[in-house]
Design a protein around this motif. Structure first.
Motif, PDB file in Angstrom:
ATOM      1  N   GLU A 128     -11.235  -2.166  14.377  1.00  0.00           N
ATOM      2  CA  GLU A 128     -11.109  -1.517  13.063  1.00  0.00           C
ATOM      3  C   GLU A 128     -11.676  -2.385  11.963  1.00  0.00           C
ATOM      4  O   GLU A 128     -12.211  -1.907  10.975  1.00  0.00           O
ATOM      5  CB  GLU A 128      -9.639  -1.208  12.792  1.00  0.00           C
ATOM      6  N   GLY A 129     -11.538  -3.680  12.175  1.00  0.00           N
ATOM      7  CA  GLY A 129     -12.047  -4.620  11.173  1.00  0.00           C
ATOM      8  C   GLY A 129     -13.547  -4.533  10.995  1.00  0.00           C
ATOM      9  O   GLY A 129     -14.066  -4.892   9.942  1.00  0.00           O
ATOM     10  N   LYS A 158       8.843   3.490  12.722  1.00  0.00           N
ATOM     11  CA  LYS A 158       9.268   4.826  13.127  1.00  0.00           C
ATOM     12  C   LYS A 158       9.674   4.851  14.582  1.00  0.00           C
ATOM     13  O   LYS A 158      10.521   5.623  14.998  1.00  0.00           O
ATOM     14  CB  LYS A 158       8.138   5.827  12.883  1.00  0.00           C
ATOM     15  N   ASP A 185      -8.878  -0.583   2.405  1.00  0.00           N
ATOM     16  CA  ASP A 185      -8.788   0.308   3.568  1.00  0.00           C
ATOM     17  C   ASP A 185      -8.026  -0.367   4.698  1.00  0.00           C
ATOM     18  O   ASP A 185      -7.169   0.246   5.344  1.00  0.00           O
ATOM     19  CB  ASP A 185     -10.199   0.683   4.048  1.00  0.00           C
ATOM     20  N   ILE A 186      -8.390  -1.631   4.926  1.00  0.00           N
ATOM     21  CA  ILE A 186      -7.734  -2.330   6.034  1.00  0.00           C
ATOM     22  C   ILE A 186      -6.253  -2.503   5.740  1.00  0.00           C
ATOM     23  O   ILE A 186      -5.398  -2.321   6.623  1.00  0.00           O
ATOM     24  CB  ILE A 186      -8.431  -3.681   6.314  1.00  0.00           C
ATOM     25  N   ILE A 210      -6.987  -4.914  14.770  1.00  0.00           N
ATOM     26  CA  ILE A 210      -7.993  -4.794  13.712  1.00  0.00           C
ATOM     27  C   ILE A 210      -9.065  -5.865  13.876  1.00  0.00           C
ATOM     28  O   ILE A 210     -10.237  -5.613  13.609  1.00  0.00           O
ATOM     29  CB  ILE A 210      -7.313  -4.866  12.330  1.00  0.00           C
ATOM     30  N   ARG A 231      -4.476   0.621   6.474  1.00  0.00           N
ATOM     31  CA  ARG A 231      -4.333   0.806   7.909  1.00  0.00           C
ATOM     32  C   ARG A 231      -3.203  -0.072   8.459  1.00  0.00           C
ATOM     33  O   ARG A 231      -2.410   0.378   9.290  1.00  0.00           O
ATOM     34  CB  ARG A 231      -5.672   0.472   8.586  1.00  0.00           C
ATOM     35  N   GLN A 236       0.827  -1.215   0.000  1.00  0.00           N
ATOM     36  CA  GLN A 236       0.000   0.000   0.000  1.00  0.00           C
ATOM     37  C   GLN A 236       0.860   1.263   0.000  1.00  0.00           C
ATOM     38  O   GLN A 236       0.660   2.179   0.782  1.00  0.00           O
ATOM     39  CB  GLN A 236      -0.941   0.000   1.210  1.00  0.00           C
ATOM     40  N   GLY A 237       1.834   1.274  -0.880  1.00  0.00           N
ATOM     41  CA  GLY A 237       2.631   2.478  -1.055  1.00  0.00           C
ATOM     42  C   GLY A 237       3.718   2.682  -0.021  1.00  0.00           C
ATOM     43  O   GLY A 237       4.355   3.719  -0.003  1.00  0.00           O
ATOM     44  N   ARG A 238       3.915   1.686   0.826  1.00  0.00           N
ATOM     45  CA  ARG A 238       4.983   1.812   1.813  1.00  0.00           C
ATOM     46  C   ARG A 238       5.954   0.654   1.656  1.00  0.00           C
ATOM     47  O   ARG A 238       5.535  -0.481   1.424  1.00  0.00           O
ATOM     48  CB  ARG A 238       4.420   1.787   3.242  1.00  0.00           C
ATOM     49  N   PRO A 261       1.805   7.552   2.039  1.00  0.00           N
ATOM     50  CA  PRO A 261       0.787   7.925   1.045  1.00  0.00           C
ATOM     51  C   PRO A 261      -0.363   8.690   1.682  1.00  0.00           C
ATOM     52  O   PRO A 261      -0.507   8.715   2.899  1.00  0.00           O
ATOM     53  CB  PRO A 261       0.326   6.564   0.515  1.00  0.00           C
ATOM     54  N   THR A 314     -17.636   1.869   4.737  1.00  0.00           N
ATOM     55  CA  THR A 314     -17.848   1.640   3.309  1.00  0.00           C
ATOM     56  C   THR A 314     -19.333   1.540   2.997  1.00  0.00           C
ATOM     57  O   THR A 314     -19.815   2.079   1.994  1.00  0.00           O
ATOM     58  CB  THR A 314     -17.128   0.350   2.872  1.00  0.00           C
ATOM     59  N   GLU A 367      -0.010   1.411   7.618  1.00  0.00           N
ATOM     60  CA  GLU A 367       0.249   2.579   8.460  1.00  0.00           C
ATOM     61  C   GLU A 367       0.758   2.165   9.842  1.00  0.00           C
ATOM     62  O   GLU A 367       1.733   2.716  10.361  1.00  0.00           O
ATOM     63  CB  GLU A 367      -1.046   3.384   8.590  1.00  0.00           C
ATOM     64  N   LEU A 368       0.083   1.160  10.403  1.00  0.00           N
ATOM     65  CA  LEU A 368       0.486   0.684  11.735  1.00  0.00           C
ATOM     66  C   LEU A 368       1.898   0.123  11.701  1.00  0.00           C
ATOM     67  O   LEU A 368       2.691   0.331  12.622  1.00  0.00           O
ATOM     68  CB  LEU A 368      -0.509  -0.365  12.243  1.00  0.00           C
ATOM     69  N   ASP A 386       4.208   0.994   9.640  1.00  0.00           N
ATOM     70  CA  ASP A 386       5.091   2.146   9.499  1.00  0.00           C
ATOM     71  C   ASP A 386       5.355   2.795  10.862  1.00  0.00           C
ATOM     72  O   ASP A 386       6.486   3.177  11.173  1.00  0.00           O
ATOM     73  CB  ASP A 386       4.441   3.151   8.543  1.00  0.00           C
ATOM     74  N   GLU A 425     -12.878  -2.583  -1.581  1.00  0.00           N
ATOM     75  CA  GLU A 425     -12.601  -1.312  -0.934  1.00  0.00           C
ATOM     76  C   GLU A 425     -12.300  -1.521   0.553  1.00  0.00           C
ATOM     77  O   GLU A 425     -11.347  -0.941   1.094  1.00  0.00           O
ATOM     78  CB  GLU A 425     -13.808  -0.382  -1.106  1.00  0.00           C
ATOM     79  N   ILE A 426     -13.103  -2.365   1.178  1.00  0.00           N
ATOM     80  CA  ILE A 426     -12.889  -2.632   2.606  1.00  0.00           C
ATOM     81  C   ILE A 426     -11.505  -3.221   2.814  1.00  0.00           C
ATOM     82  O   ILE A 426     -10.737  -2.767   3.672  1.00  0.00           O
ATOM     83  CB  ILE A 426     -13.962  -3.603   3.157  1.00  0.00           C
ATOM     84  N   TYR A 462     -14.244  -0.451   9.251  1.00  0.00           N
ATOM     85  CA  TYR A 462     -14.062  -0.184   7.820  1.00  0.00           C
ATOM     86  C   TYR A 462     -15.243  -0.644   6.975  1.00  0.00           C
ATOM     87  O   TYR A 462     -15.739   0.133   6.148  1.00  0.00           O
ATOM     88  CB  TYR A 462     -12.743  -0.798   7.329  1.00  0.00           C
TER      89      TYR A 462
END
Lengths: 736, 121
Positions: free
Chosen positions: B52-53, A61, A47-48, A79, A51, A10-12, B79, B60, A54-55, A57, A43-44, B56
């Motif tokens: 979170e699961g 950090k 999104d997950i 999640i 996320r 996802q871009g990371r 991003p 949606t 991100e977590l 990442d 889509e779901i 989302y």
């Protein structure tokens, strides 16, 4: 030491341990499974995934070198796993609505109400009925199963009823614990139908293949109506068995091929096996996918072999048909569907059961038959090594595999899955041992038969040699014939010390004088010529004439001390010209087993075997002897034997004139056909030439071809003309 | 018997939360543009736990129903991130839900109070 890989997620760019990467993949796959019915599934998931990235990442950090298994576990826990979503208040996906009901049902079935009858899906062999009954009655399932097998037949129909009527204990888990029938394209040979069926019924694919293959082979052999039940003489048994053993199985295969969907995705494959679709099972599948041939074989048994290439891209395209049945479709329709499935299953198991029982019966038959030969042993075999070889062969070659196979089947029924290597190896090696004894046995046996005596012709003086008609028949020394299902030719027991061997042959020759003459030779084999002579001289061959009847002994008596060394008698009957004779075949009542178009059947009736052994082809190189049939009256003529008129005859002796005219007719016909052929051939040739000329005017080559063709045509004409001449010549010869 | 009752209670609780959760999330978004993990945090602060699961898919669904919209916001690192906002339809639906909730809350608080014989007096 762990391998760390970099993934673009996802871009990371994330450095991640390989193991936690696997965990991540499995987790996402499980989500995909869970949200399968959801409209915005992708889509779901996306999104997950964002996320999670991100977590991850965040963790990096904070100073982490890479994403470890622990990190991944924490992230996934935050999640939530699909199983947690359900526990979470509300918000399940629509897919799990029915699943939670199933769960509750399972709890109450297992723990709360032990006194209700359920089919036990966990410990099932076929449909779990026996296991359920055992549970209910607090018995060992094996006991119930053994009882069930003993009552196979009555209990079968009860079983089917219970299968349909009694609810099962299995839960409908997330995404469908329900099994579905797929074509297994990974293990396919033709269309994957058999492989899919084998997954569904959890039967090895080779048996299903056999079920489809046998009919095809039978079709080739023209045994298209093999009545399995003829063994037990169930004449009016429903014909549905025939369906399985006839060409229609091919038809069934094709229909299934067309109807069944392919198992394309991992989810399909899971459903095909009826596994619960949850993280663990998906983990298993994906792991086995990754780990190639060997380990997969361990985890899935020998079922799924060639799935090495199913990768993520394939699993990503989960087909929409994995969506579990909507709740509203339940009820009546569902019940009908279930009943159908169960009936179909029941049918398959029934057929398999019958086959198993037949195999068992056949194996025992072979074993008993060979053991039945044992009493004869003393009439053939010498004491000592010879005897032991025979014992070894019977035990190791026949009974060891019989017991081995029976044990295997019982273990299968008892649900013992794990094969005992030592037992199996033991059976195989004992059987292999028998192959050592077989050549030894036959070598010694051949030796005992190796020499033959010098045959000497003896003359029997007929009391009334001048009769016009002589009927030769066998005298029955035995008062009763053993009416047994197993007949061991050519031996008939007389008492425990003597057997009778039907080893008599009758030879017909033309007599030089005007009276019947009877001569015979006594022949025997033995280890030495002297022994053969001794045995031959011991043959007691009685003849007895009463008017126009000549009675022979029905067999040669063999006792235990002298043994059977192929003692036989050849009797020569010299028939004067102009006199008649008949060799009768007095019928014995005996059971015959025959295979005809209606299947394998046994019937009681007269046997057609002549009490004298051997067929007339024995005399084919004996210039003096004549061919004859039993129970037919013959007359001796100067040119040979002839049937007395009014007797049934084999060959249709037509008038030679008629034959000639028919031959000519045929010739004329063939001439006509050839003429026609010639004409069309020439016509076509001409047409071809014209077309070629028109198409290509430059063509020197074509011209050459056409001249070639002309030559060819003239050659053909010549050939045909030659053929006519040959035919004419033939006809003229025939006429002369 | 006891276990069955406990199960029933659990079931009722779950039904109650299920009814209210959607409304809570809409309320949070109604306050202004928000990132999903912030929703989790704010809920947690209000002692409402959600995975979170489950969030989302809910977002949606609401978005697909036209109640929410989202915007990509550039982040300092990595991003862009998805921020959710209310649509006009969402705001309208929220006000209807709010009205319903207030009525409900009133009714429940009235009914859960010990009964006083003469409320009119």
């Amino acid at each position: 030491m762990k391998k760390v890989i970099n993934i673009n997620f996802q871009g990371r760019i994330l450095p991640i341990e390989e193991e936690s990467y696997e965990t991540l993949k499995q987790y996402i796959e499980s989500l995909r499974q869970y949200f399968d019915a959801e409209e915005g599934r992708d889509e779901i998931i996306n999104d997950i995934e964002c996320r999670i990235a991100e977590l991850c990442d965040d963790r990096l950090k904070k100073g982490a070198v890479c994403i470890t298994e622990d990190d991944m576990r924490l992230i996934i826990e935050s999640i939530g796993r699909p199983a947690d979503f359900e526990a979470q208040d509300g918000f399940e996906a629509t897919t799990s609505a029915s699943a939670s009901n199933g769960n509750q049902q399972q709890f109450s079935a297992n723990d709360e109400n032990p006194k209700r009858l359920y089919r036990d899906e966990q410990n099932k062999v076929i449909g779990g009925v026996c296991a359920g009954i055992a549970n209910y009655l607090k018995l060992d399932p094996l006991l119930v199963r053994v009882l069930w097998i003993l009552l196979f037949g009555i209990s079968f129909f009860a079983y089917v009823l219970l299968w349909i009527a009694v609810p099962n204990t299995s839960a409908h888990q997330i995404g469908g614990a329900r099994k579905r029938l797929f074509r297994d394209i990974d293990a396919k040979v033709i269309g994957g139908v058999c492989a899919g069926l084998s997954k569904y019924f959890e039967i090895r694919v080779r048996y299903i293949r056999l079920l489809f293959l046998v009919p095809s082979i039978l079709l080739v052999l023209n045994w298209n109506h093999f009545h399995l039940f003829q063994f037990w003489e169930f004449d009016d048994f429903p014909n549905f068995i025939e369906l399985t053993f006839s060409p229609s199985a091919v038809f069934v295969y094709i229909v299934l091929w067309l109807v069944l969907p392919e198992a394309k995705t991992t989810a399909d494959k899971l459903e095909m096996r009826g596994e619960k679709v949850d993280i663990n099972s998906i983990k298993n599948t994906i792991q086995t996918d990754m780990e190639g041939f060997g380990k997969r074989a361990q985890s899935w048994g020998s079922n799924m072999y060639n799935k090495t290439k199913s990768d993520d891209s394939q699993t990503a395209t989960t087909a929409s048909n994995t969506a579990p049945e909507p709740a509203q479709r339940g009820g009546c329709l569902h019940f009908a569907g279930r009943t159908m499935t169960i009936l179909f299953k029941a049918f398959v198991y029934f057929v398999l059961g019958i086959i198993t029982i037949s195999i068992l019966a056949a194996l025992f038959g072979v074993g008993i038959a060979t053991t039945g030969l044992l009493p004869l042993r003393r009439f053939i075999l010498e004491d000592g090594a010879h005897n032991w070889y025979a014992y070894a062969i019977i035990v190791f070659f026949i009974w060891v595999p019989v017991i081995g196979i029976v044990t295997a089947i019982i273990r299968k029924i008892a649900g013992i899955k794990k094969a005992n290597v030592w037992v199996r190896g033991g059976f195989w090696s004992l059987w292999a041992l028998s192959w050592v004894f077989i050549p030894l046995f036959f070598a010694t046996l051949t030796k005992s038969f190796s020499k033959q005596n010098e045959p000497q012709e003896e003359v029997y003086k007929l009391a009334n040699a001048k009769v016009n008609y002589l009927e030769v028949s066998a005298q029955q020394k035995l008062k009763y014939y053993n009416h047994t299902w197993l007949k061991l030719e050519p031996f008939n027991f007389f008492d425990s010390d003597t057997v009778y061997v039907r080893n008599l042959r009758v030879r017909i020759v033309k007599a030089a004088s005007d009276s019947f003459e009877v001569k015979y030779v006594r022949i025997s084999n033995g280890k030495t010529v002297a022994e053969a002579e001794r045995l031959a001289s011991k043959i007691n061959f009685d003849l007895n004439q009463q008017d126009s009847s000549l009675f022979l002994d029905k067999g040669i008596a063999i006792n235990k001390t002298d043994k059977f060394r192929n003692q036989h008698v050849i009797m020569t009957l010299a028939v004067p010209v102009g006199k008649r004779f008949k060799i009768t075949n007095k019928a014995w009542e005996q059971v015959r087993v025959s295979v005809d178009k209606r299947g394998l059947r046994s019937q009681t009736g007269p046997n057609i075997d002549f009490p004298f052994d051997g067929d007339n082809s024995d005399w084919y190189n004996d210039a003096e002897a004549f061919d004859y049939d039993y129970d037919v009256e013959y007359i001796m003529t100067p040119t040979g034997l002839e049937r007395v008129k009014g007797q049934p005859s084999d060959d249709n002796n037509e008038d030679p004139e008629q034959l000639k005219s028919r031959l000519e007719e045929l010739k004329r016909e063939s001439e006509k056909i050839e003429n026609d052929l010639k004409k069309t051939w020439e016509q076509k040739q001409k047409e071809a030439d014209e077309i070629k000329k028109q198409l290509d005017k430059k063509g020197d080559t074509i011209k050459r071809n056409s001249t070639k063709n002309e030559v060819a045509v003239s050659d053909t004409v010549k050939a045909i003309a030659f053929g006519f001449d040959a035919i004419k010549l033939l006809i003229s010869r025939f006429q002369s | 018997m006891f276990q069955l009752t406990a199960m029933d209670i659990q079931n009722t609780q779950s039904q109650m939360r299920k009814g209210v959760l959607e409304f809570c999330i809409l309320s949070i978004i109604n306050r202004g543009e928000v990132y999903p993990s912030d929703i989790i945090d704010q809920m947690k602060a209000a002692n409402l736990h959600i995975l979170e699961g489950t969030l989302y898919p809910l977002l949606t669904r609401l978005k697909n129903a036209g109640l929410l919209n989202y915007r990509w916001v550039e982040s300092v690192s990595g991003p862009p991130r998805k921020y959710f906002v209310m649509t006009d339809a969402g705001k309208e639906a929220f006000s209807v839900l709010l009205q319903t909730w207030n009525d409900m809350a009133n009714a429940v608080s009235l009914l859960t109070q010990p009964q006083t014989p003469n409320t009119e007096a």
